[in-house]
Design an enzyme around this catalytic site. Structure first.
Site, PDB file in Angstrom:
ATOM      1  N   GLU A  39       0.845  -1.066   0.078  1.00 57.73           N
ATOM      2  CA  GLU A  39       0.252   0.044  -0.041  1.00 57.73           C
ATOM      3  C   GLU A  39       0.934   1.395   0.002  1.00 57.73           C
ATOM      4  OE1 GLU A  39      -3.419   2.027   2.826  1.00 57.73           O
ATOM      5  OE2 GLU A  39      -2.240   0.393   3.410  1.00 57.73           O
ATOM      6  N   LYS A  78      -9.416   2.734  -3.310  1.00 57.11           N
ATOM      7  CA  LYS A  78     -10.140   2.041  -1.924  1.00 57.11           C
ATOM      8  C   LYS A  78     -11.430   2.768  -1.740  1.00 57.11           C
ATOM      9  CE  LYS A  78      -8.617   1.611   2.847  1.00 57.11           C
ATOM     10  NZ  LYS A  78      -7.375   2.038   3.642  1.00 57.11           N
ATOM     11  N   CYS A 121      -5.452  -2.475   2.678  1.00 57.97           N
ATOM     12  CA  CYS A 121      -5.481  -2.187   4.196  1.00 57.97           C
ATOM     13  C   CYS A 121      -6.498  -3.035   4.724  1.00 57.97           C
ATOM     14  CB  CYS A 121      -5.609  -0.908   4.575  1.00 57.97           C
ATOM     15  SG  CYS A 121      -4.936  -0.599   6.445  1.00 57.97           S
TER      16      CYS A 121
END
Length: 533
Positions: free
Chosen positions: A291, A355, A408
């Site tokens: 990430e 995301k 994440c």
């Protein structure tokens, strides 16, 4: 007082009140945290929930008092229990505030104390709801299980949700014990775990003890038996394989956006990616970076794409976590996205995913206009707030690979399963450097591991400093890096058959479990007994 040791112990706990009652509830919650990774001591569940049953046995109905005053003692037992559980299980969240201590150390009590206190409200509501239909037999155990299962579902939903360390994970420390989640869903697993863990509470008066032991043994046998059977079943392959290289650079979070360190960080990623494969092994077809692995915006550094075109061999793809920028100040504002970008051997960005589920206070500040007046800011200061993506979409990983992306902590949300798209490989990129070598990264990896089981997909996971690895569709770890290791992990992935993804009971299995627990409450006389009072 009884002559039986367990009954004497139960009597002592039942008679507790005031600060002693609160202390036992707090300790029961703190002990339960040992059931989560990396400790995995699941037997503590029997101690914690037995104590909760007995503490609730001692909560009186307070006749003649108002409803709120009568309800508070039951709520307080659950709140203290939850506060101890989340305090012991999530203390590591405060480590993120120490990365830039000069700016955020003042907020440490908010992360270490206020967050657990807020999450504990859900458990307080669970014990309150259970106490409303309390009895002196098996019905109260079923009520507690139903209430905690529902509380975990609500906790995963309200205010963007935070289902971290759901109780069901305590019952799934190894792949053998993970398989049942495909039948129960996470919240159904949480309810059944409480049902089994709380059964020793029947020793207080032995009403329904034989039936309770039988139910618990049956559930445990089914849990183990189904896991053993499913581990013997081959995962349906798609016929395609993919050579993958996972990069774990272990970059210090304090240096991540330091201008003086950016070239060095990028060079380290390039060097790890360019390492030759092991003797006799195929060159990777897909390279995965963690990430936000680029320590700069690609729009500011076109030379980085040139370097990547020189790195990638013909047909290779790079899946890299990056901050993506869109728009311009002259056009009404700049938007930043936490993304996975797919880059080909020409240095071209050919696909990407933004995301969807952002971290409150980490990647954006809720109620920003109001909270900023009190000096609150988001944790990631390099960018002025991220914009969420619109939907989860598969990425083309080449060679027939259809990647289901999670960035994440998106991986911990059971409802975000991408069941509406055909995919054959789960990809998770993360940066757990914020939390150091604490239980946090281990808990994160465990929850990602179980998500692979729930989705019936193999998983490749690239983390900045751990834990990176490859997990098969049954949750077995094929290979992994330890915390803080630096290196490139190569693996040959057998892609799953999208038409044979795991059947899960998220849509109807969990409601059926909750319905069955409701029937058990009624069948054992809890509701009629309550009405009789």
């Amino acid at each position: 007082m009884s002559d039986q040791p367990m009954e004497r112990l139960a009597d002592r706990v039942i008679l507790l009140w005031g600060w002693r009652q609160a202390l036992v509830a707090l300790l029961a919650g703190a002990v339960l945290a040992l059931g989560q990774a990396p400790f995995d001591f699941f037997a503590v569940g029997f101690i914690s929930f037995t104590l909760i049953v007995w503490l609730l046995d001692g909560v009186g109905t307070a006749p003649g008092k108002g409803w709120m005053r009568a309800a508070f003692p039951a709520f307080a037992v659950g709140w203290w229990f939850g506060f101890g559980y989340f305090l012991a299980g999530l203390f590591w969240v405060g480590n993120a505030l120490l990365v830039e201590a000069e700016d955020f150390a003042w907020a440490l009590p908010l992360a270490v104390i206020v967050l657990p206190a807020g999450l504990a409200i859900f458990y307080g509501l669970a014990t309150l709801a259970a106490r409303l239909v309390w009895s002196d037999g098996l019905g109260r155990i079923a009520a507690l299980a139903l209430a905690f299962g529902a509380a975990e579902w609500v906790r995963a939903t309200v205010l963007s949700g935070f289902p971290w360390n759901a109780i069901g994970y305590v019952a799934m420390p190894i792949p053998l014990l993970m398989q049942s989640v495909t039948l129960t869903g996470l919240f159904g697993m949480s309810a059944l775990s409480v049902l089994v863990f709380a059964m020793p509470g029947l020793l207080a008066n032995r009403r329904h003890l034989t039936a309770g032991i039988a139910i618990a043994l049956l559930l445990v046998a089914a849990h183990i038996g189904f896991g053993a059977w499913r581990l013997t079943q081959d995962v349906a392959p798609s016929g395609e394989t993919l050579s993958v290289r996972i990069i774990q650079p272990s970059i210090n979070q304090g240096e991540k956006w330091d201008g003086a360190a950016r070239d060095r960080i990028f060079s380290a990623l390039i060097e790890l990616s360019a390492l030759p494969p092991a003797e006799g092994a195929a060159a990777p077809q897909l390279i995965i970076w963690p990430e936000t692995s680029f320590p700069f915006l690609l729009t500011d550094r076109p030379d980085a794409l040139v370097a990547l075109s020189e790195l990638l061999q013909e047909g290779q793809l790079l899946a890299a976590g990056a901050v993506r920028v869109e728009g311009a100040a002259s056009e009404g504002g700049v938007r930043y996205y936490n993304s996975i970008l797919m880059i080909n051997d020409q240095g071209e960005i050919v696909d990407g995913y933004d995301k969807v589920h952002l971290v409150p206070f980490g990647e954006y500040l809720p109620l920003q206009d109001w909270l900023s007046r009190f000096g609150l800011r988001q944790l990631v200061q390099a960018f002025p707030g991220f914009t969420p993506g619109t939907h989860r979409r598969p990425l083309d990983g080449g060679q027939g690979a259809r990647l289901l992306p999670f960035i994440c902590y998106e991986i911990i949300f059971p409802g975000e399963n991408g069941s509406d798209v055909e995919t054959n490989l789960l990809i998770n990129v993360t940066n757990d450097a914020w939390f150091g070598d604490t239980p946090g990264p281990y808990q994160h990896f465990r929850q990602a591991q179980i998500r692979a089981v729930m989705l019936g997909l193999p998983m490749v996971r690239a983390a900045n400093n751990g834990i990176s690895g490859v997990v098969d569709a049954r949750g077995r770890i094929v290979d992994a890096f330890r915390m803080d290791a630096v290196g490139a992990l190569d693996a040959q992935i057998q892609l799953a058959d999208p038409s044979a993804r795991a059947w899960t009971a998220v849509r109807w299995g969990q409601p059926m479990i909750f319905f069955a627990l409701g029937l058990l409450i009624v069948a054992t006389g809890s509701i009629p007994r309550r009405r009789a009072n």
